[in-house]
Design an enzyme around this catalytic site. Structure first.
Site, PDB file in Angstrom:
ATOM      1  N   ASP A 122      23.435  48.382  78.815  1.00  0.00           N
ATOM      2  CA  ASP A 122      22.375  47.478  79.252  1.00  0.00           C
ATOM      3  C   ASP A 122      22.636  47.042  80.699  1.00  0.00           C
ATOM      4  OD1 ASP A 122      20.214  45.680  78.932  1.00  0.00           O
ATOM      5  OD2 ASP A 122      21.563  44.053  78.334  1.00  0.00           O
ATOM      6  N   SER A 156      26.467  45.027  77.929  1.00  0.00           N
ATOM      7  CA  SER A 156      26.236  44.848  79.367  1.00  0.00           C
ATOM      8  C   SER A 156      27.500  45.266  80.114  1.00  0.00           C
ATOM      9  CB  SER A 156      25.936  43.376  79.658  1.00  0.00           C
ATOM     10  OG  SER A 156      27.090  42.601  79.357  1.00  0.00           O
TER      11      SER A 156
HETATM   12  P1  13P Z   1      17.571  37.583  76.256  1.00  0.00           P
HETATM   13  O1  13P Z   1      18.952  37.048  76.414  1.00  0.00           O
HETATM   14  O2  13P Z   1      16.549  36.717  76.906  1.00  0.00           O
HETATM   15  O3  13P Z   1      17.262  37.912  74.849  1.00  0.00           O
HETATM   16  O4  13P Z   1      17.535  38.974  77.080  1.00  0.00           O
HETATM   17  C1  13P Z   1      18.318  40.042  76.653  1.00  0.00           C
HETATM   18  C2  13P Z   1      18.166  41.216  77.531  1.00  0.00           C
HETATM   19  O5  13P Z   1      17.133  41.445  78.127  1.00  0.00           O
HETATM   20  C3  13P Z   1      19.294  42.115  77.654  1.00  0.00           C
HETATM   21  O6  13P Z   1      19.039  43.146  78.551  1.00  0.00           O
HETATM   22  O1  G3H Z   2      20.483  40.850  80.272  1.00  0.00           O
HETATM   23  C1  G3H Z   2      21.656  40.545  80.225  1.00  0.00           C
HETATM   24  C2  G3H Z   2      22.314  40.405  78.931  1.00  0.00           C
HETATM   25  O2  G3H Z   2      21.890  39.241  78.259  1.00  0.00           O
HETATM   26  C3  G3H Z   2      23.808  40.470  79.060  1.00  0.00           C
HETATM   27  O3  G3H Z   2      24.361  39.370  79.684  1.00  0.00           O
HETATM   28  O4  G3H Z   2      26.043  39.958  81.410  1.00  0.00           O
HETATM   29  O5  G3H Z   2      26.237  37.857  80.075  1.00  0.00           O
HETATM   30  O6  G3H Z   2      26.683  40.067  79.012  1.00  0.00           O
HETATM   31  P1  G3H Z   2      25.900  39.316  80.082  1.00  0.00           P
HETATM   32 ZN    ZN Z   3      17.762  42.636  80.157  1.00  0.00          ZN
END
Ligand code: 13P
Ligand code: G3H
Ligand code: ZN
Length: 291
Positions: free
Chosen positions: A83, A49
């Site tokens: 992500d 992320s």
């Molecule tokens: P979860 O944390 O609910 O598994 O979601 C992960 C996600 O969608 C990351 O983009």
């Molecule tokens: O969808 C989000 C992911 O779970 C990443 O979360 O921003 O805490 O790394 P984060």
């Molecule tokens: Zn997500």
């Protein structure tokens, strides 16, 4: 081994199974994902992320993932994905550093802006020969849950509109589409569901592979139905975080008064627990032996 994400996702869509896209932000999580993929002979997507990149530094985490993938994970296909890239500079940096795919997430913007930003990211990604994911509809997190509970927002209003998806994919030329069909980021067992009818309509409307976010907390039968209905990628983060924490608490508790101070030894059970969680997930998603 790092391979183009197209190779992984196209095969999953044709084979009617899903590939897990697992979030990482450090060495231990990455080792757990790669070891599980090798154990199960499964392809995997490893994703970071924006906040994971801020935490670990882009070139550092990119190096950790690529080096582990090309050594420990050399027998299985692995792709690196950004992500929820909400800010263009980070999306651009990931494209330039060598990611295999980027998620341009402008889903919180108005439709025209989402189209414009997603198209811009797709053009830049395609120039480098990589894939671009965009998002239509909103996938809630913890903050959104509060609004949902107070009735400030309605889940149905946030879900992907199958008709709009046709227009969105045609205009943006993105390669994969993140959809909102009832899942929530985080662990909300029993609350989050998948609107399978809507999912089927989206599958019938667009040809691009679909990505289900917010996988943690869903039941096995829900995953299996969503995969049967056509989802090709499923994002998992919180389930690994929970496995990490549970193992860590237990291990630290039992070793509170011992001489164990080596961080590698302290973290080993957590890494093993995350590996076991990824193995379990791979089996549910049907990607075992698909390397
Ligand atoms: P979860 O944390 O609910 O598994 O979601 C992960 C996600 O969608 C990351 O983009
Ligand atoms: O969808 C989000 C992911 O779970 C990443 O979360 O921003 O805490 O790394 P984060
Ligand atoms: Zn997500």
């Amino acid at each position: 081994m790092i391979v183009p994400i197209k190779q992984i996702i196209t095969k999953a869509k044709a084979g009617k199974y899903a590939v897990g896209a697992f979030n990482t932000s450090n060495l231990e999580i990455t080792m757990a994902i790669v070891r599980a993929a090798v154990q199960e002979k499964s392809p995997v997507i490893i994703q970071t992320s924006e906040s994971a990149i801020k935490y670990s530094n882009l070139k550092t985490i990119f190096g950790v993932i690529t080096n582990l993938a090309n050594t420990v994970g050399k027998s299985v296909p692995i792709a690196i994905h950004l992500d929820h890239g909400k800010n263009w500079p980070i999306v651009k940096d990931c494209i330039n550093v060598g990611y295999n795919s980027v998620h341009m997430d402008a889903s919180e913007k108005d439709y025209a802006t989402n189209v414009r930003m997603s198209k811009q990211a797709a053009v830049a990604a395609h120039k480098k020969g990589i894939w671009c994911q965009a998002e239509l509809g909103s996938i809630l997190g913890k903050e959104g849950m509060v609004k949902l509970e107070t009735g400030e927002i309605n889940m149905k209003d946030l879900m992907t509109d199958p008709q709009q998806a046709i227009d969105f994919v045609a205009k943006t030329k993105v390669d994969t589409l993140a959809i909102s069909v009832g899942t929530i980021h985080g662990h909300f067992k029993g609350i989050e569901k998948v609107d399978q009818r809507r999912l089927k309509k989206i599958v019938a409307s667009v040809k691009v592979p679909l990505v289900l976010h917010g996988g943690s907390g869903l039941q096995t039968k829900v995953f299996k139905q969503a995969i049967k209905n056509g989802v090709s990628v499923i994002n998992i983060d919180t389930n690994l975080r929970l496995a990490f924490k549970k193992a860590l608490i237990k291990h630290v508790d039992t070793n509170r008064d011992t001489s164990m101070v080596d961080p590698r030894k302290i973290l080993a059970p957590s890494t093993e627990a995350m590996q076991a969680e990824v193995v379990k997930t791979i089996r549910i998603f049907g990607s075992k032996n698909k390397a």
